[in-house]
Design a protein around this motif. Structure first.
Motif, PDB file in Angstrom:
ATOM      1  N   ARG A  79       2.169 -11.632  14.327  1.00 15.65           N
ATOM      2  CA  ARG A  79       1.954 -11.113  12.973  1.00 15.65           C
ATOM      3  C   ARG A  79       2.152  -9.596  12.934  1.00 15.65           C
ATOM      4  N   MET A  80       1.624  -8.907  13.953  1.00  9.29           N
ATOM      5  CA  MET A  80       1.791  -7.451  13.991  1.00  9.29           C
ATOM      6  C   MET A  80       3.260  -7.071  14.107  1.00  9.29           C
ATOM      7  N   GLN A  81       4.025  -7.788  14.944  1.00 11.42           N
ATOM      8  CA  GLN A  81       5.449  -7.498  15.096  1.00 11.42           C
ATOM      9  C   GLN A  81       6.208  -7.734  13.788  1.00 11.42           C
ATOM     10  N   MET A  82       5.850  -8.790  13.077  1.00 17.60           N
ATOM     11  CA  MET A  82       6.503  -9.065  11.796  1.00 17.60           C
ATOM     12  C   MET A  82       6.192  -7.981  10.778  1.00 17.60           C
ATOM     13  N   MET A  83       4.963  -7.486  10.776  1.00 18.43           N
ATOM     14  CA  MET A  83       4.615  -6.397   9.868  1.00 18.43           C
ATOM     15  C   MET A  83       5.354  -5.122  10.244  1.00 18.43           C
ATOM     16  N   ASN A  84       5.495  -4.838  11.551  1.00 15.64           N
ATOM     17  CA  ASN A  84       6.193  -3.638  11.991  1.00 15.64           C
ATOM     18  C   ASN A  84       7.657  -3.644  11.577  1.00 15.64           C
ATOM     19  N   HIS A  85       8.274  -4.818  11.513  1.00 18.09           N
ATOM     20  CA  HIS A  85       9.678  -4.929  11.155  1.00 18.09           C
ATOM     21  C   HIS A  85       9.869  -5.250   9.673  1.00 18.09           C
ATOM     22  N   GLY A  86       8.772  -5.182   8.897  1.00 22.96           N
ATOM     23  CA  GLY A  86       8.900  -5.353   7.449  1.00 22.96           C
ATOM     24  C   GLY A  86       9.210  -6.760   6.994  1.00 22.96           C
ATOM     25  N   ALA A 120       4.951  -0.228   1.923  1.00 25.00           N
ATOM     26  CA  ALA A 120       5.578   0.579   0.874  1.00 25.00           C
ATOM     27  C   ALA A 120       6.726   1.400   1.430  1.00 25.00           C
ATOM     28  N   ALA A 121       6.622   1.856   2.675  1.00 20.21           N
ATOM     29  CA  ALA A 121       7.683   2.668   3.262  1.00 20.21           C
ATOM     30  C   ALA A 121       8.916   1.848   3.584  1.00 20.21           C
ATOM     31  N   HIS A 122       8.774   0.535   3.730  1.00 20.28           N
ATOM     32  CA  HIS A 122       9.887  -0.305   4.147  1.00 20.28           C
ATOM     33  C   HIS A 122      10.481  -1.126   3.019  1.00 20.28           C
ATOM     34  N   HIS A 123       9.963  -0.984   1.816  1.00 14.79           N
ATOM     35  CA  HIS A 123      10.456  -1.800   0.718  1.00 14.79           C
ATOM     36  C   HIS A 123      11.035  -0.947  -0.377  1.00 14.79           C
ATOM     37  N   PRO A 124      12.289  -1.107  -0.713  1.00 11.96           N
ATOM     38  CA  PRO A 124      12.839  -0.411  -1.879  1.00 11.96           C
ATOM     39  C   PRO A 124      12.204  -0.961  -3.138  1.00 11.96           C
ATOM     40  N   ARG A 125      11.888  -0.073  -4.074  1.00  7.69           N
ATOM     41  CA  ARG A 125      11.184  -0.499  -5.268  1.00  7.69           C
ATOM     42  C   ARG A 125      12.108  -0.481  -6.475  1.00  7.69           C
TER      43      ARG A 125
END
Length: 522
Positions: A459-466, A488-493
């Motif tokens: 789960r942590m690895q998946m979160m790290n890679h967005g 928020a830093a990994h998702h274009p809005r």
């Protein structure tokens, strides 16, 4: 031989005119007399009891009133030849003294009494001619009275409906239901009571509806319906003015229903939760205080373990008052708890014939006795590593071969973990290796920990890679509402699905590439 578990007790006012009187004063009624009791029909094996060991018929029946008094007397007459004449005499006298409108039942009981006397049943010499002859004038008068009352009540109800007065319609249905109930037409009575549902405006009205329907349903044998209306009544905010008494009656009705449905643990809890309100037989038209003690005690013994038996029965101050009315049930419970099985079996055997003559208990007595005996066998063997079957058979008043069969069934059922040495007649308990059991448990805990740790790392690895799919901004409270700063830093809005999934696909590709490199380095 198989037959109905309850003699027919229903008859409509319209069917009273179909009753025919024979020359010898007996009579019979048409098929309509059994229609109201059709839901009670079930095929059970009739067990005739030669003579009950402890039943004093006069004292026993004095605790009941109304329909259940006659029902129980007729039930005893059908199953106990030695008490047949006495029971029929009491039933006929009860119907005459109460000026019953159920004339077809009166005629049917007189016919049964004539047949018993004809075949020389015990006590035939003491029967008077008044009881052997149908009082035709009285019967005709009661039939006419029932028909006139029916016409009057139905006419009044039509007028109430024409005037659309809700309270009058409700009372009219109740009065008509009570009349049908007195006439023995239980189906029509149940229907009239149920029709008051649409005209109930207060909690008191709902309670009255439920109690009337429960009374008719119990006599019809429609016990699932009883449970439905018990729940409906218990969920009413204000139970009644006499709140505790009503609650006690509802628990008693629920206990009878669960007993009939063979739900013995639920029945035991219902009977044990009845307060002292019914000690004086305030619900005698359905159940007596003595019945509560017997039903509750036997169901508890057949269902509860030692801890529950101590907490819910022996230490139950409210139920103790009912046990005082049946001292043998109190002694049975105490003997079972104290592992005095010889005393328990002696009491059970002594009272079995009496219970076979009970209207509600007779079809369950074998199952209850079997469950109690099984629990006693399990409780007897549990403290020992080895048990001498010869001594055990003596304690349970049986033979060694019969005891072996009982123990085999319990071992197969997983209730006893043991093996039987048929050569030396010894029961050996299975011994578990505690060290091995602790090791197996520790291994299982380690495997669970490893699985949870791997899932957390993934789960942590998946979160790290967005690799977290978020909804478009329009469906969320705002850019920062419940959002992870890292996400928020990994998702274009941009708010467009195509851009969002394009970024996710890039993240997935990046994750898989890095994951492959890590595996190659390893």
């Amino acid at each position: 031989m198989y037959t109905d578990s309850q003699p027919a007790t229903a008859g409509t006012p319209s069917s009273l005119s179909n009753v025919t009187l024979t020359a010898d004063g007996t009579g019979g009624s048409g098929g309509a007399d059994q229609a109201g009791n059709s839901k009670r029909k079930r095929f059970v094996k009739v067990v005739e009891v030669d003579a009950p060991n402890n039943l004093d018929l006069d004292a026993y029946i004095a605790t009941y009133k109304g329909h259940t008094k006659v029902n129980r007397l007729e039930f005893i007459a059908d199953r106990c030849p030695s008490l047949q004449v006495d029971a029929l005499k009491l039933a006929i006298t009860e119907l005459r003294n109460t000026n019953t409108l159920h004339v077809s039942r009166y005629i049917n009981l007189v016919r049964k009494l004539n047949e018993a006397v004809k075949f020389g049943a015990h006590g035939s010499a003491s029967v008077s001619n008044d009881l052997l002859t149908v009082d035709k004038a009285w019967a005709d008068n009661q039939m006419l009275k029932a028909k006139q009352q029916t016409d009057l009540l139905e006419g009044e109800l039509k007028n109430y409906k024409r005037n659309s007065i809700k309270e009058s319609i409700r009372m009219g249905n109740i009065e008509l239901g009570n009349h049908y109930y007195e006439c023995g037409d239980l189906t029509s009575a149940h229907r009239s009571y149920s029709r008051t549902r649409d005209y109930c405006t207060t909690s008191k009205h709902i309670i009255e509806l439920c109690m009337n329907v429960i009374k008719a349903s119990i006599e019809l044998g429609n016990f699932p319906h009883v449970l439905t209306y018990v729940v409906k009544a218990e969920s009413t905010p204000e139970v009644a003015q006499d709140k505790e008494l009503t609650k006690a009656k509802l628990k008693a009705a629920s206990g009878l229903a669960n007993l009939d449905l063979s739900k013995y643990p639920a029945a035991a809890r219902d009977f044990l939760s009845i307060g002292e309100e019914l000690v004086g037989n305030q619900y005698g038209d359905v159940i007596s205080a003595n019945d509560i003690a017997v039903y509750g005690g036997l169901c508890a013994l057949a269902s509860f373990n030692r801890t529950e038996l101590k907490r819910l029965v022996i230490d139950n101050v409210g139920f103790r008052q009912y046990l005082e009315l049946e001292p043998h049930i109190r002694d049975l419970i105490q003997g079972f708890y104290n592992s005095n099985y010889a005393l328990c079996l002696e009491i059970m055997d002594k009272w079995k014939n009496d219970y076979l003559l009970d209207l509600h208990l007779h079809s369950h007595i074998e199952a209850l006795y079997t469950n109690i005996r099984k629990k006693a066998l399990v409780q007897f063997t549990s403290p020992f590593l080895t048990v001498d079957l010869t001594k055990m058979a003596k304690s349970f008043s049986t033979t060694v071969p019969a005891l072996e069969k009982e123990l085999v069934s319990l071992i197969i059922g997983g209730q006893i973990e043991a093996r039987i040495d048929s050569q030396q007649k010894i029961l050996w308990a299975k011994q578990t290796n505690k060290r091995s059991a602790i090791f197996d448990r520790s291994t299982a805990m380690g495997q669970d920990y490893e699985r949870e740790a791997k899932a957390l790392v993934l789960r942590m690895q998946m979160m790290n890679h967005g690799l977290v799919v978020k909804g478009p901004p329009g469906e969320r409270g705002g850019p920062n509402d419940g959002e992870n700063p890292f996400d928020a830093a990994h998702h274009p809005r941009g708010g467009r699905d195509r851009e969002m999934f394009a970024g996710t696909r890039a993240n997935v590709s990046s994750f898989l590439s890095s994951f492959s490199r890590d595996r190659q380095h390893r």
